[in-house]
Design an enzyme around this catalytic site. Structure first.
Site, PDB file in Angstrom:
ATOM      1  N   HIS A  79       0.707  -1.205  -0.057  1.00 54.48           N
ATOM      2  CA  HIS A  79      -0.049   0.168  -0.068  1.00 54.48           C
ATOM      3  C   HIS A  79       0.872   1.366   0.106  1.00 54.48           C
ATOM      4  O   HIS A  79       1.927   1.366   0.860  1.00 54.48           O
ATOM      5  CB  HIS A  79      -1.046   0.012   1.348  1.00 54.48           C
ATOM      6  N   SER A  80       0.508   2.129  -1.103  1.00 51.72           N
ATOM      7  CA  SER A  80       1.183   3.546  -0.781  1.00 51.72           C
ATOM      8  C   SER A  80       2.943   3.478  -0.954  1.00 51.72           C
ATOM      9  O   SER A  80       3.432   2.792  -2.044  1.00 51.72           O
ATOM     10  CB  SER A  80       0.958   4.232   0.426  1.00 51.72           C
ATOM     11  N   TYR A  81       3.435   3.982   0.015  1.00 49.37           N
ATOM     12  CA  TYR A  81       5.099   3.681  -0.289  1.00 49.37           C
ATOM     13  C   TYR A  81       5.296   2.381  -0.275  1.00 49.37           C
ATOM     14  O   TYR A  81       6.472   2.025  -0.698  1.00 49.37           O
ATOM     15  CB  TYR A  81       5.734   4.539   1.260  1.00 49.37           C
ATOM     16  N   GLY A  83       4.749   0.185  -2.188  1.00 43.75           N
ATOM     17  CA  GLY A  83       4.832  -0.216  -3.376  1.00 43.75           C
ATOM     18  C   GLY A  83       6.593  -0.398  -3.796  1.00 43.75           C
ATOM     19  O   GLY A  83       6.786  -1.191  -4.598  1.00 43.75           O
ATOM     20  N   HIS A 226      -7.592   7.165   0.251  1.00 41.37           N
ATOM     21  CA  HIS A 226      -6.227   6.264   0.040  1.00 41.37           C
ATOM     22  C   HIS A 226      -6.264   5.153   1.060  1.00 41.37           C
ATOM     23  O   HIS A 226      -5.593   3.944   0.311  1.00 41.37           O
ATOM     24  CB  HIS A 226      -5.089   7.324   0.577  1.00 41.37           C
TER      25      HIS A 226
END
Length: 244
Positions: A79-81, A83, A226
């Site tokens: 998730h988010s960072y 990745g 998000h």
């Protein structure tokens, strides 16, 4: 009977393993195995946060978990960072990963860091530069509705989420990801995009039409903020179950 799948769910910056508390039970209820570790500096590892904690540290966290538990055919979700984190982990142990799932996540190429993927990150680093501990980046603030706190708008959920968040080390956003192992390119990828509540100044790279392995990209959308694992856990779990 469908063969059980092993999911490793990796939280984003400032979060910890509790962000997956509503999704993990939905996967285990279907007979699957789920790991949702806290990265160094977060959750039960919050006391380990320091200026030397970076993307490499977090990549090692995930690689070590997979190797220590002898996991194979892993659906690795970031998730988010995270990745960035799952991309680096797949580079290290591609033979153990069956699919990468990028949940509203940074999607880098070899040698890029978080600033390259999302330039807004540079402003966070600059904002911390004049503080007493310039290596620490505090969590993003709550914004006016409908943006809320990382897209979470329910007041009870916001209060709970705020209690789980911790600072992030600048080095997490500065270190480049390694994706130079040709075998990682063969790992199938799925992208899940949270749409409809993007904060001003946050731009998302378009998902390329083709995956690195030459297959058509698999892209799904969720109409939510998000932190979809908090706001739309059932819908997110359903997408994860469909893409195994």
């Amino acid at each position: 009977m469908t063969r059980p799948t092993t999911y490793v769910l990796v939280h984003g910056a400032w979060h910890d393993e509790r962000s997956w508390d509503r999704v993990a039970p939905l996967l285990t209820a279907r007979g699957h195995r789920v790991f949702a570790p806290s990265l160094t500096g977060h959750g039960d590892k919050a006391h380990l946060l320091g200026p030397d904690v970076g993307l490499t540290t977090h990549t090692e966290d995930v690689v070590d978990l997979i190797l220590d538990h002898a996991l194979n055919d892993v659906v690795l979700v970031g998730h988010s960072y995270a990745g960035m984190v799952i991309s680096g982990a797949a580079n290290r142990i591609p033979e153990r990963i069956s699919r990468l799932v990028y949940l509203d996540a940074m999607v880098p190429t070899h040698g890029e860091n978080a600033i390259d993927v999302m330039p807004l990150t540079k402003a966070m680093i600059d904002g911390a530069a004049d503080s007493a501990q310039p290596w620490r980046i505090p969590p993003l603030p709550e914004l006016a509705a409908p943006l809320g706190l990382f897209g979470v708008t329910d007041s009870d959920d916001i209060a709970w989420l705020r209690g789980t968040l911790t600072d992030e080390s600048v080095l997490c956003f500065q270190q480049p990801v390694e994706m130079d192992n040709p075998a990682q390119a063969a790992v199938p990828r799925t992208h899940i995009l949270c749409v409809g509540n993007e904060p001003e100044g946050v731009t998302r790279r378009p998902v390329p039409a083709l995956q690195p392995n030459g297959e058509l990209s698999h892209v799904h959308t969720l109409d939510t903020g998000h932190d979809a694992m908090i706001t739309r856990p059932a819908e997110l779990a359903a997408l994860l179950l469909e893409n195994i």
